[in-house]
Scaffold this motif. Structure first.
Motif, PDB file in Angstrom:
ATOM      1  N   ALA A 126      10.782  16.315  69.349  1.00 54.32           N
ATOM      2  CA  ALA A 126      11.249  17.328  68.409  1.00 54.32           C
ATOM      3  C   ALA A 126      11.673  16.680  67.127  1.00 54.32           C
ATOM      4  O   ALA A 126      11.595  17.597  66.315  1.00 54.32           O
ATOM      5  CB  ALA A 126      12.098  18.325  69.204  1.00 54.32           C
ATOM      6  N   HIS A 127      12.059  15.470  67.296  1.00 56.26           N
ATOM      7  CA  HIS A 127      12.793  14.947  66.147  1.00 56.26           C
ATOM      8  C   HIS A 127      11.939  14.242  65.307  1.00 56.26           C
ATOM      9  O   HIS A 127      11.163  13.400  65.899  1.00 56.26           O
ATOM     10  CB  HIS A 127      14.006  14.050  66.535  1.00 56.26           C
ATOM     11  N   ASN A 128      11.848  14.264  63.931  1.00 48.65           N
ATOM     12  CA  ASN A 128      10.879  13.390  63.238  1.00 48.65           C
ATOM     13  C   ASN A 128      11.402  12.049  62.694  1.00 48.65           C
ATOM     14  O   ASN A 128      10.621  11.550  61.782  1.00 48.65           O
ATOM     15  CB  ASN A 128      10.157  14.443  62.101  1.00 48.65           C
ATOM     16  N   GLN A 129      12.601  11.779  63.336  1.00 45.36           N
ATOM     17  CA  GLN A 129      12.953  10.473  62.934  1.00 45.36           C
ATOM     18  C   GLN A 129      13.458   9.688  64.291  1.00 45.36           C
ATOM     19  O   GLN A 129      13.839  10.361  65.157  1.00 45.36           O
ATOM     20  CB  GLN A 129      14.400  10.568  61.829  1.00 45.36           C
ATOM     21  N   PRO A 130      13.832   8.423  64.047  1.00 48.16           N
ATOM     22  CA  PRO A 130      14.105   7.686  65.358  1.00 48.16           C
ATOM     23  C   PRO A 130      15.715   8.075  65.831  1.00 48.16           C
ATOM     24  O   PRO A 130      16.407   8.580  64.839  1.00 48.16           O
ATOM     25  CB  PRO A 130      14.237   6.326  64.842  1.00 48.16           C
ATOM     26  N   LEU A 131      16.053   8.197  66.903  1.00 43.60           N
ATOM     27  CA  LEU A 131      17.194   8.539  67.644  1.00 43.60           C
ATOM     28  C   LEU A 131      18.030   7.213  68.079  1.00 43.60           C
ATOM     29  O   LEU A 131      17.129   6.635  68.978  1.00 43.60           O
ATOM     30  CB  LEU A 131      17.085   9.604  68.658  1.00 43.60           C
ATOM     31  N   THR A 132      19.199   7.025  67.873  1.00 39.07           N
ATOM     32  CA  THR A 132      19.928   6.066  68.152  1.00 39.07           C
ATOM     33  C   THR A 132      20.544   6.593  69.495  1.00 39.07           C
ATOM     34  O   THR A 132      20.707   7.837  69.878  1.00 39.07           O
ATOM     35  CB  THR A 132      21.075   5.553  67.411  1.00 39.07           C
ATOM     36  N   ILE A 133      21.042   5.642  70.446  1.00 42.73           N
ATOM     37  CA  ILE A 133      21.385   5.801  71.889  1.00 42.73           C
ATOM     38  C   ILE A 133      22.938   6.783  71.481  1.00 42.73           C
ATOM     39  O   ILE A 133      23.125   7.670  72.107  1.00 42.73           O
ATOM     40  CB  ILE A 133      21.835   4.715  72.401  1.00 42.73           C
ATOM     41  N   ARG A 136      11.793   5.952  68.898  1.00 45.79           N
ATOM     42  CA  ARG A 136      10.906   7.160  68.613  1.00 45.79           C
ATOM     43  C   ARG A 136       9.847   6.915  69.383  1.00 45.79           C
ATOM     44  O   ARG A 136       9.247   5.723  69.967  1.00 45.79           O
ATOM     45  CB  ARG A 136      10.438   6.756  67.303  1.00 45.79           C
ATOM     46  N   LEU A 137       8.813   8.129  69.585  1.00 45.95           N
ATOM     47  CA  LEU A 137       7.504   8.127  70.237  1.00 45.95           C
ATOM     48  C   LEU A 137       6.696   7.912  69.134  1.00 45.95           C
ATOM     49  O   LEU A 137       6.643   8.638  68.269  1.00 45.95           O
ATOM     50  CB  LEU A 137       7.658   9.266  71.082  1.00 45.95           C
ATOM     51  N   GLN A 138       5.470   7.221  69.339  1.00 44.68           N
ATOM     52  CA  GLN A 138       4.706   7.004  68.229  1.00 44.68           C
ATOM     53  C   GLN A 138       3.207   6.753  68.970  1.00 44.68           C
ATOM     54  O   GLN A 138       3.200   6.223  70.153  1.00 44.68           O
ATOM     55  CB  GLN A 138       4.908   5.911  67.389  1.00 44.68           C
ATOM     56  N   VAL A 139       2.020   7.213  68.188  1.00 42.91           N
ATOM     57  CA  VAL A 139       0.802   6.881  68.738  1.00 42.91           C
ATOM     58  C   VAL A 139       0.708   5.349  69.154  1.00 42.91           C
ATOM     59  O   VAL A 139       1.016   4.750  67.971  1.00 42.91           O
ATOM     60  CB  VAL A 139      -0.116   7.471  67.755  1.00 42.91           C
ATOM     61  N   ILE A 174       4.415  14.064  67.546  1.00 42.09           N
ATOM     62  CA  ILE A 174       4.532  12.326  67.633  1.00 42.09           C
ATOM     63  C   ILE A 174       4.213  11.749  66.653  1.00 42.09           C
ATOM     64  O   ILE A 174       3.298  11.872  66.223  1.00 42.09           O
ATOM     65  CB  ILE A 174       3.464  12.362  68.998  1.00 42.09           C
ATOM     66  N   LYS A 175       5.152  10.962  66.266  1.00 41.41           N
ATOM     67  CA  LYS A 175       5.039  10.378  64.904  1.00 41.41           C
ATOM     68  C   LYS A 175       3.721   9.388  64.971  1.00 41.41           C
ATOM     69  O   LYS A 175       3.857   8.598  65.863  1.00 41.41           O
ATOM     70  CB  LYS A 175       6.348   9.413  64.458  1.00 41.41           C
ATOM     71  N   GLN A 176       2.814   9.431  64.015  1.00 40.66           N
ATOM     72  CA  GLN A 176       1.758   8.606  63.983  1.00 40.66           C
ATOM     73  C   GLN A 176       2.067   7.506  63.651  1.00 40.66           C
ATOM     74  O   GLN A 176       3.024   6.891  62.827  1.00 40.66           O
ATOM     75  CB  GLN A 176       0.844   8.931  62.863  1.00 40.66           C
TER      76      GLN A 176
END
Length: 242
Positions: free
Chosen positions: A19-26, A70-73, A204-206
């Motif tokens: 859902a988030h378009n930027q990386p998330l820190t712990i 982040r999740l990415q292709v 999912i960020k490419q």
């Protein structure tokens, strides 16, 4: 949902990252939970490990970069996924790519030092473009006459090239190899940037961020020594008129 179960928590983290378009820190992830849902850093790390394992063999992966997770292709699908974007990526001049490479490998470095290595003057627009792209920033001022600004790379630079920290950059033994290998580096950077699609915001960020290691895997004469601590820099504060 049982948040104490790493597998269940991993599914929730997957939803947050999608859902988030930027990386998330712990730390940012921990802050998302209410007091009665309180989770520890170790619980989040265990869930992230479970999420990474669940991504094995899938088209996307969990990647940790400088700004977080982040999740990415997966990069192996990049040649086909990039065809979804018709807009061509921005073209960068050879001079700009040479300047970026020198900042990355000799940081913190002044504009004058870059000019000494390249043998030509650095156009002010190049520095401005790199700063607007948020790839470089001023980290201090050198204690010499004129107090020239010292430039270094940013977290955005690391994120773009899929790096967690500067320690993941291949390192150079001296300035001479930089001068000799600079044309090779620029050719590799140019090819990678031309293959990248325009910036977008997919769920999912490419993975348009190529690994810097992959771009530089033909470089020789590597050694350790990239500077990452800028605490010794002298910052000159502007004088306030009385």
């Amino acid at each position: 949902m049982n948040l104490n179960d790493p597998v269940e928590l991993a599914k929730l983290l997957e939803a947050l990252l999608l859902a988030h378009n930027q990386p998330l820190t712990i730390e940012r992830i921990v802050a998302l939970f209410e007091e009665d849902e309180k989770l520890t850093t170790n619980q989040i790390k265990a869930a992230l490990t479970a999420l990474a394992e669940s991504c094995q063999g899938r088209a996307y992966e969990l990647k940790e970069v400088a700004s977080g997770y982040r999740l990415q292709v997966h990069s192996s699908f990049s040649p086909w996924v990039s065809r979804l974007w018709e807009e061509k990526p921005q073209r960068y001049s050879r001079a700009l790519l040479e300047t970026l490479a020198l900042v990355a490998y000799r940081q913190p470095v002044t504009r004058g030092e870059i000019e000494d290595i390249r043998g030509v003057a650095v156009n002010s627009q190049i520095i401005k473009t790199l700063q607007e792209r948020d790839w470089i920033r001023v980290v201090g001022y050198k204690d010499v006459p004129g107090k020239p600004a010292m430039l270094a790379t940013t977290k955005a630079f690391l994120d773009y090239f899929n790096l967690k920290s500067l320690e993941e950059l291949p390192t150079l033994s001296s300035i001479k190899p930089v001068q000799e290998e600079l044309p090779v580096l620029v050719d590799e950077l140019t090819m990678a940037l031309e293959q990248q699609p325009a910036l977008t915001e997919p769920v999912i960020k490419q993975e348009q961020e190529k690994s810097f290691k992959e771009l530089l895997d033909e470089w020789d004469d590597l050694e350790e020594g990239v500077k990452t601590d800028f605490s010794d820099l002298i910052v000159v504060k502007p004088e306030i008129p009385e």
